[in-house]
Design a protein around this motif. Structure first.
Motif, PDB file in Angstrom:
ATOM      1  N   UNK A 136       0.819  -1.207   0.000  1.00 32.88           N
ATOM      2  CA  UNK A 136       0.000   0.000   0.000  1.00 32.88           C
ATOM      3  C   UNK A 136       0.855   1.261   0.000  1.00 32.88           C
ATOM      4  N   UNK A 137       2.136   1.137   0.317  1.00 33.33           N
ATOM      5  CA  UNK A 137       2.994   2.304   0.503  1.00 33.33           C
ATOM      6  C   UNK A 137       4.096   2.322  -0.551  1.00 33.33           C
ATOM      7  N   UNK A 138       4.308   3.496  -1.124  1.00 26.53           N
ATOM      8  CA  UNK A 138       5.416   3.702  -2.054  1.00 26.53           C
ATOM      9  C   UNK A 138       6.175   4.947  -1.609  1.00 26.53           C
ATOM     10  N   UNK A 139       7.445   4.755  -1.296  1.00 26.96           N
ATOM     11  CA  UNK A 139       8.281   5.894  -0.908  1.00 26.96           C
ATOM     12  C   UNK A 139       9.300   6.139  -2.012  1.00 26.96           C
ATOM     13  N   UNK A 147      12.413   8.908  -3.413  1.00 27.36           N
ATOM     14  CA  UNK A 147      13.349   9.948  -2.992  1.00 27.36           C
ATOM     15  C   UNK A 147      13.731  10.798  -4.199  1.00 27.36           C
ATOM     16  N   UNK A 148      13.644  12.083  -4.019  1.00 25.00           N
ATOM     17  CA  UNK A 148      14.072  13.032  -5.037  1.00 25.00           C
ATOM     18  C   UNK A 148      15.167  13.906  -4.448  1.00 25.00           C
ATOM     19  N   UNK A 149      16.068  14.307  -5.305  1.00 14.03           N
ATOM     20  CA  UNK A 149      17.127  15.222  -4.876  1.00 14.03           C
ATOM     21  C   UNK A 149      16.918  16.560  -5.562  1.00 14.03           C
ATOM     22  N   UNK A 150      17.004  17.603  -4.782  1.00 15.73           N
ATOM     23  CA  UNK A 150      16.795  18.936  -5.308  1.00 15.73           C
ATOM     24  C   UNK A 150      17.977  19.805  -4.879  1.00 15.73           C
ATOM     25  N   UNK A 151      18.414  20.603  -5.807  1.00 19.05           N
ATOM     26  CA  UNK A 151      19.522  21.507  -5.521  1.00 19.05           C
ATOM     27  C   UNK A 151      19.041  22.607  -4.584  1.00 19.05           C
ATOM     28  N   UNK A 152      19.704  22.751  -3.467  1.00 19.79           N
ATOM     29  CA  UNK A 152      19.348  23.798  -2.513  1.00 19.79           C
ATOM     30  C   UNK A 152      20.200  25.020  -2.829  1.00 19.79           C
ATOM     31  N   UNK A 153      19.537  26.137  -2.994  1.00 21.26           N
ATOM     32  CA  UNK A 153      20.246  27.369  -3.339  1.00 21.26           C
ATOM     33  C   UNK A 153      20.191  28.320  -2.160  1.00 21.26           C
ATOM     34  N   UNK A 154      21.211  28.283  -1.419  1.00 28.69           N
ATOM     35  CA  UNK A 154      21.334  29.212  -0.293  1.00 28.69           C
ATOM     36  C   UNK A 154      22.421  30.217  -0.622  1.00 28.69           C
ATOM     37  N   UNK A 194      14.411  14.754  -0.677  1.00 29.48           N
ATOM     38  CA  UNK A 194      12.991  14.857  -0.350  1.00 29.48           C
ATOM     39  C   UNK A 194      12.379  13.470  -0.510  1.00 29.48           C
ATOM     40  N   UNK A 195      11.765  12.984   0.546  1.00 31.70           N
ATOM     41  CA  UNK A 195      11.101  11.687   0.503  1.00 31.70           C
ATOM     42  C   UNK A 195       9.599  11.913   0.377  1.00 31.70           C
ATOM     43  N   UNK A 196       9.014  11.332  -0.653  1.00 34.66           N
ATOM     44  CA  UNK A 196       7.580  11.444  -0.876  1.00 34.66           C
ATOM     45  C   UNK A 196       6.943  10.074  -0.652  1.00 34.66           C
ATOM     46  N   UNK A 197       5.780  10.093  -0.031  1.00 29.57           N
ATOM     47  CA  UNK A 197       5.059   8.856   0.241  1.00 29.57           C
ATOM     48  C   UNK A 197       3.727   8.892  -0.495  1.00 29.57           C
TER      49      UNK A 197
END
Length: 161
Positions: free
Chosen positions: A78-81, A83-90, A100-103
């Motif tokens: 029932x669960x799908x996790x 992971x995405x990686x996003x460039x953080x611009x600070x 970022x983990x999305x469920x």
């Protein structure tokens, strides 16, 4: 002019199946092994996972076709996790990537359920209780219970073929 009326009562009959929700923290292959052992079935992982939203969420699925009873058993996650990686611009000295983990859930109404056991063909209540009791015999399974399929909003997600 004559009026012809077609009555389509039994043409669009819904599929009948039993749905059991399973709460446990085991990996899918371990749960399939335990169910095979306690229920006397032979669930095997399908070559392709269920793919929803164009590969944004995939769910593992195991299947066994009981030719004697003409029943198909499916164990599906029932669960799908993902992971995405996003460039953080600070505005700092170091730029880094953040994870970022999305469920996503196959049946969003039951977010606490880990797996579903779907048994095609409606079975009588005594056999349903027998199956449920054997599922609960596995000590790794926290709980399991039947789900009323008429109350499901996203029952279309349970069409696997």
């Amino acid at each position: 002019m004559a009026v012809h009326k077609l009555i389509l009562d039994n043409v669009f009959e819904e599929d009948l199946y039993t749905l059991i929700a399973i709460h446990c923290t085991l990996e899918d292959y371990r749960l399939a092994y335990l169910l095979n052992k306690h229920l006397g079935i032979s669930l095997v992982r399908k070559p392709l996972d269920l793919d929803y939203q164009n590969k944004k969420s995939t769910y593992s699925i195991f299947e066994w076709e009981d030719n004697k009873q003409q029943t198909i058993w499916n164990l599906v996650s029932n669960v799908c996790k993902t992971e995405d990686y996003r460039q953080r611009r600070n505005e700092s000295l170091f730029d880094s990537e953040e994870k970022i983990t999305r469920t996503a859930y196959l049946i969003p109404e039951y977010k606490t359920v880990n797996y579903f056991l779907k048994i095609d063909n409606e079975i009588d209540s005594s056999k349903e209780k027998y199956i449920l009791n054997n599922v609960l015999k596995a000590p790794q399974i926290a709980t399991a219970y039947n789900i009323d399929i008429n109350q499901l909003k996203s029952k279309d997600n349970l069409i696997f073929s």
